[in-house]
Design a protein around this motif. Structure first.
Motif, PDB file in Angstrom:
ATOM      1  N   ALA A 156       0.843  -1.204   0.000  1.00 43.84           N
ATOM      2  CA  ALA A 156       0.000   0.000   0.000  1.00 43.84           C
ATOM      3  C   ALA A 156       0.876   1.252   0.000  1.00 43.84           C
ATOM      4  O   ALA A 156       0.626   2.203  -0.746  1.00 43.84           O
ATOM      5  CB  ALA A 156      -0.936  -0.018   1.206  1.00 43.84           C
ATOM      6  N   GLY A 157       1.917   1.242   0.814  1.00 44.96           N
ATOM      7  CA  GLY A 157       2.800   2.407   0.879  1.00 44.96           C
ATOM      8  C   GLY A 157       3.464   2.686  -0.459  1.00 44.96           C
ATOM      9  O   GLY A 157       3.544   3.825  -0.912  1.00 44.96           O
TER      10      GLY A 157
ATOM     11  N   ALA B 135      -8.697  -4.119  -6.593  1.00 45.61           N
ATOM     12  CA  ALA B 135      -8.634  -5.533  -6.958  1.00 45.61           C
ATOM     13  C   ALA B 135      -7.204  -5.921  -7.338  1.00 45.61           C
ATOM     14  O   ALA B 135      -6.678  -6.944  -6.867  1.00 45.61           O
ATOM     15  CB  ALA B 135      -9.586  -5.816  -8.114  1.00 45.61           C
ATOM     16  N   ALA B 136      -6.564  -5.098  -8.167  1.00 48.15           N
ATOM     17  CA  ALA B 136      -5.196  -5.415  -8.590  1.00 48.15           C
ATOM     18  C   ALA B 136      -4.251  -5.413  -7.394  1.00 48.15           C
ATOM     19  O   ALA B 136      -3.402  -6.297  -7.250  1.00 48.15           O
ATOM     20  CB  ALA B 136      -4.725  -4.419  -9.643  1.00 48.15           C
ATOM     21  N   LEU B 137      -4.431  -4.428  -6.509  1.00 48.39           N
ATOM     22  CA  LEU B 137      -3.562  -4.359  -5.330  1.00 48.39           C
ATOM     23  C   LEU B 137      -3.788  -5.550  -4.414  1.00 48.39           C
ATOM     24  O   LEU B 137      -2.837  -6.098  -3.842  1.00 48.39           O
ATOM     25  CB  LEU B 137      -3.816  -3.060  -4.555  1.00 48.39           C
ATOM     26  N   SER B 138      -5.047  -5.974  -4.274  1.00 51.03           N
ATOM     27  CA  SER B 138      -5.324  -7.141  -3.428  1.00 51.03           C
ATOM     28  C   SER B 138      -4.624  -8.362  -3.981  1.00 51.03           C
ATOM     29  O   SER B 138      -4.061  -9.162  -3.225  1.00 51.03           O
ATOM     30  CB  SER B 138      -6.830  -7.407  -3.345  1.00 51.03           C
ATOM     31  N   GLY B 139      -4.663  -8.486  -5.315  1.00 48.48           N
ATOM     32  CA  GLY B 139      -3.950  -9.593  -5.940  1.00 48.48           C
ATOM     33  C   GLY B 139      -2.465  -9.517  -5.627  1.00 48.48           C
ATOM     34  O   GLY B 139      -1.840 -10.522  -5.254  1.00 48.48           O
ATOM     35  N   ALA B 140      -1.911  -8.319  -5.746  1.00 47.89           N
ATOM     36  CA  ALA B 140      -0.482  -8.142  -5.468  1.00 47.89           C
ATOM     37  C   ALA B 140      -0.177  -8.529  -4.021  1.00 47.89           C
ATOM     38  O   ALA B 140       0.804  -9.229  -3.749  1.00 47.89           O
ATOM     39  CB  ALA B 140      -0.073  -6.696  -5.731  1.00 47.89           C
ATOM     40  N   VAL B 141      -1.036  -8.111  -3.092  1.00 46.51           N
ATOM     41  CA  VAL B 141      -0.807  -8.422  -1.675  1.00 46.51           C
ATOM     42  C   VAL B 141      -0.893  -9.920  -1.443  1.00 46.51           C
ATOM     43  O   VAL B 141      -0.041 -10.517  -0.772  1.00 46.51           O
ATOM     44  CB  VAL B 141      -1.827  -7.676  -0.787  1.00 46.51           C
ATOM     45  N   LEU B 142      -1.926 -10.549  -2.040  1.00 49.09           N
ATOM     46  CA  LEU B 142      -2.113 -11.995  -1.858  1.00 49.09           C
ATOM     47  C   LEU B 142      -0.868 -12.759  -2.292  1.00 49.09           C
ATOM     48  O   LEU B 142      -0.423 -13.695  -1.623  1.00 49.09           O
ATOM     49  CB  LEU B 142      -3.304 -12.474  -2.671  1.00 49.09           C
TER      50      LEU B 142
ATOM     51  N   ALA C 286      -1.241   0.093 -10.064  1.00 48.01           N
ATOM     52  CA  ALA C 286      -1.671  -1.105  -9.332  1.00 48.01           C
ATOM     53  C   ALA C 286      -1.352  -2.355 -10.146  1.00 48.01           C
ATOM     54  O   ALA C 286      -0.899  -3.369  -9.602  1.00 48.01           O
ATOM     55  CB  ALA C 286      -3.167  -1.021  -9.025  1.00 48.01           C
ATOM     56  N   LEU C 287      -1.561  -2.271 -11.467  1.00 43.43           N
ATOM     57  CA  LEU C 287      -1.278  -3.432 -12.320  1.00 43.43           C
ATOM     58  C   LEU C 287       0.218  -3.736 -12.366  1.00 43.43           C
ATOM     59  O   LEU C 287       0.627  -4.894 -12.314  1.00 43.43           O
ATOM     60  CB  LEU C 287      -1.817  -3.186 -13.732  1.00 43.43           C
ATOM     61  N   ALA C 288       1.010  -2.681 -12.466  1.00 49.35           N
ATOM     62  CA  ALA C 288       2.462  -2.889 -12.496  1.00 49.35           C
ATOM     63  C   ALA C 288       2.908  -3.569 -11.200  1.00 49.35           C
ATOM     64  O   ALA C 288       3.740  -4.486 -11.212  1.00 49.35           O
ATOM     65  CB  ALA C 288       3.188  -1.571 -12.685  1.00 49.35           C
ATOM     66  N   LEU C 289       2.332  -3.134 -10.079  1.00 48.15           N
ATOM     67  CA  LEU C 289       2.659  -3.762  -8.793  1.00 48.15           C
ATOM     68  C   LEU C 289       2.243  -5.225  -8.798  1.00 48.15           C
ATOM     69  O   LEU C 289       2.977  -6.095  -8.318  1.00 48.15           O
ATOM     70  CB  LEU C 289       1.937  -3.024  -7.667  1.00 48.15           C
ATOM     71  N   LEU C 290       1.057  -5.485  -9.342  1.00 45.58           N
ATOM     72  CA  LEU C 290       0.554  -6.865  -9.390  1.00 45.58           C
ATOM     73  C   LEU C 290       1.500  -7.747 -10.209  1.00 45.58           C
ATOM     74  O   LEU C 290       1.928  -8.804  -9.748  1.00 45.58           O
ATOM     75  CB  LEU C 290      -0.855  -6.887  -9.986  1.00 45.58           C
ATOM     76  N   PHE C 291       1.849  -7.285 -11.413  1.00 43.18           N
ATOM     77  CA  PHE C 291       2.717  -8.103 -12.266  1.00 43.18           C
ATOM     78  C   PHE C 291       4.081  -8.306 -11.628  1.00 43.18           C
ATOM     79  O   PHE C 291       4.649  -9.382 -11.676  1.00 43.18           O
ATOM     80  CB  PHE C 291       2.884  -7.460 -13.638  1.00 43.18           C
TER      81      PHE C 291
END
Ligand SMILES: Nc1ncnc2c1ncn2[C@@H]1O[C@H](COP(=O)(O)OP(=O)(O)OP(=O)(O)O)[C@@H](O)[C@H]1O
Ligand SMILES: [Mg+2]
Lengths: 258, 337
Positions: free
Chosen positions: A99-100, A243-250, A154-159
């Motif tokens: 998140a940060g 949603a994308a960030l949640s995926g990244a966190v998961l 958010a997507l870049a973080l997810l990938f």
């Protein structure tokens, strides 16, 4: 949200500034001045159209490039260089780190977009010597660009939470391009039938709908944007980013650091 | 909050922590980096985690810090689970070959880490300055970390590990990369931490450091715990043998006949014999007019223990053969510390 998220965000912002990310503004300023002066000499009543179109497109592209290039490294670089060890051994939860990082880069992009927006309005003022009521749409277009930047960050973080920086950049850029044609894609999907049609619409609705977030043309022609679209796009960007960030966190929560 | 958290019984309790990595392109091959490890470290102790390269020391520390997840098993620090942020506020960690945000200065980095550790804004400044002074980085406080030398980075690493006054400090090879003065300072710092009642858990290859500092040690080899020892018991353990040293290079035949293990080193001879034979050997030396240098009871050094534990075969039996001195030399190993 915890104060730790803010500290991490602030540090991410500081890193971007020290890595001279904001230097892109110089290129932008040069480009806009050159365009304004050039258009000003031609003066066949398309100054506004040209300045707004060129300005907003550049704002969007510059933002996208920064969001993707920095976004893909936010997590992977820290894993690679092992700077994460001394962060995650503190009372910092992994989701707080993600998140940060997201807020830090988003903040950088907002500041960057704001500076470029000032540039767009200055050139607009230079070529037509006044603001018009239609210029409000320029503001809305800028707001939508910022929403697009949140989504792509958010997507870049997810990938980058599961693949290499190069692949992440590739995925993110592809999604940006495909997402810009999302409306067309949805149209095509409706024409297909059976499983193919079903798959096509699933894909069309899964990619980020950047075409709905693009009102540069309307802004250039001084058309109004209905409030419903603003509300819808805001909600859409929020849901998509979360949603994308949640995926990244998961994914990141489960990950063994190198 | 349970009583165990307010008054934890142990600083660290490792309960069967185990790590298997899947390696190779298809992740088919399995590499057991740590076999199920059981270990308890008491509060206020300095505990040394010893083992040769690849023994699994770093793997263990990374699991304790929540950086990698165990394949099975669990551990508690200060009575709390590994993902408990209350516990993490009370521990410090120095990683192996630490690396930090190189766009920050030492002061900025410590301020940032202080914030993450929850140090109150009012105390942050004074705390950071104090630590910078303590690790000898006051003059380099405003230099970006990208311009730091390896040893300076190690000092930053130590600074960030003790910045928030943690109760338990984990150090992965704290002496590596430091000059002799730096090593001395780190030893002092670890001793200071102990005198403040902190628990220090550190991994090292440098046996002399461990012997000088630690209350207890564990020896790890190929991912397996080979032994746990209390240093004071270890080194007080007289083995019923004495070392007799005399000048010259001649070895009277009678001494090897008494079971003495003789070595000629330069202009002196060292013989190790059983205690009951000591007087007989001294009589022989007197008879042959050899000049006696010293008679010292043989104590076990940490290196002897270490080598004996590594030689232990996989069935769990200690090896019968006495450790050959200097047959296995570790970096900085020194049996006469
Ligand atoms: N990410 C990983 N993937 C696969 N194997 C690993 C990984 N990390 C460690 N290992 C293996 O686990 C074993 C233990 O490694 P570890 O780093 O814990 O050793 P160490 O005791 O810290 O050694 P050193 O004294 O050299 O630092 C080694 O054989 C290593 O090859
Ligand atoms: Mg190691």
């Amino acid at each position: 949200m915890t104060s730790r998220v803010l500290y991490i965000a602030a540090n991410t912002f500081r890193e971007a500034v020290r890595d001279r990310v904001l230097y892109n503004l110089i290129a932008f300023a040069l480009l806009m001045s050159a365009a304004a002066v050039l258009v000003g000499t031609i003066s066949i009543n398309i100054e506004r159209l040209v300045v707004i179109n060129l300005g907003l497109t550049t704002v969007s592209l510059f933002g996208m490039v920064i969001a993707i290039l920095i976004g893909i490294g936010l997590v992977s670089k820290e894993i690679e260089k092992r700077t994460l060890y001394t962060v995650l051994s503190r009372p910092v939860r992994r989701w707080e780190f993600i998140a940060g990082k997201f807020f830090g880069l988003s903040g950088t992009l907002v500041v960057n977009t704001f500076c470029m927006a000032v540039g767009v309005f200055l050139s607009l003022l230079y070529v037509s010597h006044r603001f018009e009521s239609g210029d409000r749409t320029v503001l809305i277009a800028l707001y939508f660009i910022v929403l697009q930047l949140f989504i792509i960050t958010a997507l870049a973080l997810l990938f980058s939470s599961f693949s290499s920086p190069l692949l992440s950049a590739l995925f993110a850029f592809s999604l940006f391009v495909i997402g810009s044609f999302a409306e067309d894609l949805r149209g095509f999907a409706k024409m297909a039938h059976g499983i193919a049609g079903w798959l096509a619409s699933a894909a069309a609705y899964l990619v980020p709908n950047f075409s709905a977030l693009n009102v540069i043309n309307q802004a250039a022609h001084g058309q109004h944007v209905v409030f419903r679209l603003i509300a819808y796009n805001t909600a859409y960007a929020l849901v998509y980013s979360v949603a994308a960030l949640s995926g990244a966190v998961l994914i990141f929560e489960r990950r063994n650091l190198k | 909050m349970t009583l165990d958290i307010i008054f934890p019984m142990h600083a660290i309790e490792i309960l069967g922590l185990e790590k298997t990595y899947q390696v190779g392109f298809w992740r088919k091959r399995r590499k057991q980096a740590l076999r199920p490890l059981h270990l308890t470290v008491e509060l206020g102790q300095i505990f040394g985690f010893l083992g040769p390269n690849g023994a699994g020391k770093t793997t263990t520390l990374k699991m304790l810090m929540g950086l990698v997840y165990p394949t099975s098993g669990s551990a508690r620090i200060l009575g709390m689970a590994l993902d408990d942020t209350r516990m993490k506020a009370q521990i410090g960690f120095l990683p192996e070959q630490p690396y930090f945000y190189d766009y920050l200065t030492a002061r900025e980095l410590l301020r940032y880490y202080g914030q993450l550790s929850g140090i109150a804004a009012k105390q942050l400044n004074s705390r950071v300055e104090m630590i910078l002074e303590q690790v000898g980085l006051r003059d380099a406080a405003t230099v970006q970390l990208r311009k730091f030398s390896k040893g300076m980075l190690q000092r930053v690493g130590i600074a960030q590990a003790i910045l928030h006054d943690p109760k338990v400090v984990f150090l992965d090879e704290p002496m590596s990369g430091l000059d002799p003065m730096g090593r001395f300072e780190v030893r002092r710092l670890i001793e200071d931490l102990k005198s403040q009642g902190k628990t220090v858990f550190f991994s090292t290859h440098i046996l002399s450091d461990a012997e000088a500092l630690c209350d207890g040690v564990a020896v790890l080899h190929l991912g397996e715990l080979r032994g746990v020892a209390v240093i004071s018991e270890l080194t007080e353990n007289v083995q019923g043998k004495v070392e007799i040293v005399w000048q010259g290079s001649s070895i009277p035949e009678a001494i090897p006949a008494l079971g003495g293990d003789c070595r000629c080193v330069g202009q002196t001879v060292r013989a190790v014999v059983r205690e009951e034979k000591q007087d007989q050997v001294l009589d022989i030396l007197r008879r042959d007019h050899l000049r006696l240098v010293s008679v010292v009871p043989v104590r076990m050094s940490l290196e002897d223990y270490f080598v004996a534990r590594l030689g232990k075969n996989d069935l769990g039996e200690p090896s019968k053969a006495p450790p050959k001195l200097n047959s296995f030399s570790m970096a900085g190993g020194n049996r006469n510390s």
